[in-house]
Write a protein that holds these residues in place. Structure first.
Motif, mmCIF file in Angstrom:
data_model
loop_
_atom_site.group_PDB
_atom_site.id
_atom_site.type_symbol
_atom_site.label_atom_id
_atom_site.label_comp_id
_atom_site.label_asym_id
_atom_site.label_seq_id
_atom_site.Cartn_x
_atom_site.Cartn_y
_atom_site.Cartn_z
ATOM 1 N N LYS A 163 0.688 -1.212 -0.045
ATOM 2 C CA LYS A 163 0.032 0.116 -0.034
ATOM 3 C C LYS A 163 0.888 1.186 -0.056
ATOM 4 O O LYS A 163 2.082 1.131 0.268
ATOM 5 C CB LYS A 163 -1.101 -0.047 1.135
ATOM 6 C CG LYS A 163 -0.385 0.166 2.438
ATOM 7 C CD LYS A 163 -1.407 0.101 3.789
ATOM 8 C CE LYS A 163 -0.862 -0.297 5.127
ATOM 9 N NZ LYS A 163 -1.926 -0.550 6.136
ATOM 10 N N ALA A 213 -8.658 5.640 1.183
ATOM 11 C CA ALA A 213 -7.942 6.484 2.134
ATOM 12 C C ALA A 213 -8.601 7.425 3.188
ATOM 13 O O ALA A 213 -9.682 7.822 2.759
ATOM 14 C CB ALA A 213 -6.911 7.433 1.527
ATOM 15 N N PHE A 253 -3.552 4.952 3.747
ATOM 16 C CA PHE A 253 -4.069 4.240 2.490
ATOM 17 C C PHE A 253 -4.498 2.732 3.069
ATOM 18 O O PHE A 253 -3.856 2.281 3.764
ATOM 19 C CB PHE A 253 -3.401 4.197 1.323
ATOM 20 C CG PHE A 253 -3.356 5.455 0.605
ATOM 21 C CD1 PHE A 253 -2.321 6.381 1.256
ATOM 22 C CD2 PHE A 253 -3.991 5.575 -0.731
ATOM 23 C CE1 PHE A 253 -2.411 7.735 0.403
ATOM 24 C CE2 PHE A 253 -3.902 6.978 -1.085
ATOM 25 C CZ PHE A 253 -3.269 7.811 -0.659
ATOM 26 N N TYR A 310 -13.001 1.561 7.634
ATOM 27 C CA TYR A 310 -11.865 2.452 8.350
ATOM 28 C C TYR A 310 -12.130 2.484 10.212
ATOM 29 O O TYR A 310 -13.170 1.984 10.347
ATOM 30 C CB TYR A 310 -12.083 3.869 7.818
ATOM 31 C CG TYR A 310 -13.445 4.670 8.337
ATOM 32 C CD1 TYR A 310 -14.534 4.376 7.791
ATOM 33 C CD2 TYR A 310 -13.220 5.261 9.674
ATOM 34 C CE1 TYR A 310 -15.635 5.165 8.174
ATOM 35 C CE2 TYR A 310 -14.331 5.659 10.104
ATOM 36 C CZ TYR A 310 -15.579 5.739 9.191
ATOM 37 O OH TYR A 310 -16.626 6.439 9.716
ATOM 38 N N LEU A 364 -2.397 11.109 4.981
ATOM 39 C CA LEU A 364 -3.561 10.041 4.437
ATOM 40 C C LEU A 364 -2.979 8.769 4.771
ATOM 41 O O LEU A 364 -1.764 8.308 4.603
ATOM 42 C CB LEU A 364 -3.840 10.182 3.046
ATOM 43 C CG LEU A 364 -4.104 11.657 2.410
ATOM 44 C CD1 LEU A 364 -4.532 11.467 0.715
ATOM 45 C CD2 LEU A 364 -5.676 11.597 3.298
#
Lengths: 114, 114
Positions: free
Chosen positions: A42, B92, B104, B25, B102
């Motif tokens: 990633k 992200a 990811f 997330y 960010l």
């Protein structure tokens, strides 16, 4: 439409050599970033830069790495003594206003360390 | 700590079929959420983003994504896939305070069959 550009697109270097990856962020942007993506993995954050100093860096960003904005347009990532594990795609990104803004990414530099 | 999970490493669909790419997330508050696409040999292109407001966001190329707070998800959808959509898709997450990096996910590779 303005875009982030990066040079070179590909670079091959010998282990232990220094490399400089160059980025030209979008012209009115103020916050700059480097990310890397090891093949098959990633995208990982390396460093953020604002007002001519590093604002945040990851544990990957050790003393072998440095960033600089040498003039009003370029943003560079230097790897002082490359290792095999530095082989990756390196992305530059920029944004106008930091964390409340979209990060626009360049096309990347593929670095191969032999 | 923030994290992003894309449970599907590889998805194959027929051209014209519908598509849903999953993204979950982990974050203590409502984050900023993004979907980027990476075509072979290319950089990261922003498809869409969620900052606040309407939980269904529209992006480029006919993509949309829905933020579901209760499920900590931000799945990407497209009603009819085109062969040119074959690429790697990255979800992200960005924080709203303290950092603008960010995080990811590992990406989902989409293959489209004619």
């Amino acid at each position: 439409e303005p875009e982030v550009t990066q040079t070179p697109s590909h670079q091959v270097t010998q282990m232990g050599q220094e490399v400089i990856l160059r980025c030209v962020p979008i012209s009115n942007h103020l916050y700059f970033y480097w990310y890397r993506q090891i093949l098959g993995q990633k995208v990982e954050f390396l460093v953020s830069f604002y007002n001519n100093e590093i604002s945040e860096k990851s544990e990957i960003f050790d003393d072998q790495f440095s960033v600089e904005r040498p003039d009003g347009s370029n943003f560079t990532l230097k790897i002082r003594s490359t290792k095999l594990e530095d082989s990756a795609m390196y992305f530059c990104a920029s944004t106008l206003g930091g964390y409340q803004e979209t990060q626009y990414f360049g096309p990347g530099t593929r670095l191969l360390v032999l | 700590a923030q994290s992003v999970t894309q449970p599907d490493i590889h998805i194959t669909v027929s051209e014209g079929a519908s598509l849903e790419l999953r993204c979950n997330y982990s974050y203590g508050a409502t984050p900023y959420l993004f979907w980027y696409v990476q075509s072979p040999g290319q950089g990261l292109q922003l498809l869409l983003k969620y900052f606040s407001g309407d939980t269904l966001v529209q992006g480029i190329k006919g993509f949309e994504a829905e933020f579901k707070r209760s499920q900590s998800s931000f799945n990407l959808r497209k009603p009819s896939v085109h062969w040119s959509d074959a690429a790697e898709y990255f979800c992200a997450v960005g924080a709203k305070v303290n950092t603008d990096k960010l995080i990811f996910g590992t990406g989902t590779r989409l293959q489209v069959f004619p």
